[in-house]
Design a protein around this motif. Sequence first.
Motif, PDB file in Angstrom:
ATOM      1  N   THR A 117       0.843  -1.190   0.000  1.00 17.96           N
ATOM      2  CA  THR A 117       0.000   0.000   0.000  1.00 17.96           C
ATOM      3  C   THR A 117       0.884   1.247   0.000  1.00 17.96           C
ATOM      4  O   THR A 117       2.058   1.193   0.371  1.00 17.96           O
ATOM      5  N   GLN A 119       0.454   5.967  -0.322  1.00 22.42           N
ATOM      6  CA  GLN A 119      -0.387   7.141  -0.518  1.00 22.42           C
ATOM      7  C   GLN A 119       0.460   8.251  -1.106  1.00 22.42           C
ATOM      8  O   GLN A 119       1.691   8.205  -1.075  1.00 22.42           O
ATOM      9  N   GLN A 128       0.433  10.215  -9.272  1.00 22.53           N
ATOM     10  CA  GLN A 128      -0.826   9.521  -9.503  1.00 22.53           C
ATOM     11  C   GLN A 128      -0.885   8.915 -10.901  1.00 22.53           C
ATOM     12  O   GLN A 128      -1.425   7.809 -11.074  1.00 22.53           O
ATOM     13  N   ARG A 138      -6.915   2.892  -6.472  1.00 20.71           N
ATOM     14  CA  ARG A 138      -7.080   4.145  -5.731  1.00 20.71           C
ATOM     15  C   ARG A 138      -8.071   3.943  -4.586  1.00 20.71           C
ATOM     16  O   ARG A 138      -9.129   3.375  -4.763  1.00 20.71           O
ATOM     17  N   ASP A 143      -7.094  10.826   5.811  1.00 16.80           N
ATOM     18  CA  ASP A 143      -6.043  10.613   6.811  1.00 16.80           C
ATOM     19  C   ASP A 143      -6.135  11.640   7.929  1.00 16.80           C
ATOM     20  O   ASP A 143      -6.448  12.809   7.690  1.00 16.80           O
TER      21      ASP A 143
END
Length: 148
Positions: A117, A119, A128, A138, A143
């Motif tokens: 994983t 981010q 991205q 996605r 968070d």
Amino acid sequence: MTIERVTTQDLEELLPLMRGYCDFYEVSPSDDDLLAMSRELIGDPDKEGVQFIARDGDGRAVAFATLFWSWSTTDAGRLGVMNDLFVSTDARGGGYADALIEHCRQECGRRGAKRLTWQTAPDNARAQAVYDRIGGHREQWVDYWLNA
């Protein structure tokens, strides 16, 4: 291109890459703290995690990734969290990000992790695009954090 696990001999070349990553996210931990984190990972990769460094054909360090070990109740298993991925400006577009992500994915498999994983910032469109291109899924989580 070569990708290897970071050792103490790589720290001098790794530090400017970590600093570049921190500069991108407009944070400024000390060099001593960054190096201490790397030394912890080197010292206990099975428990803590690992860092990988990518070098170009001339042996120059141009990118790095940091993979931390965690757990997920919803997966009922270990996760690899690619907390950092950074490619120096002059090496972007050279396939280093894709190769480092794949290296992290393979390391997760070797460790028995169920998923890799990661981010990125909502405005990091370049990252991205890489993640979408390689087939990353996605998520739509929000968070939060608190100082300890």
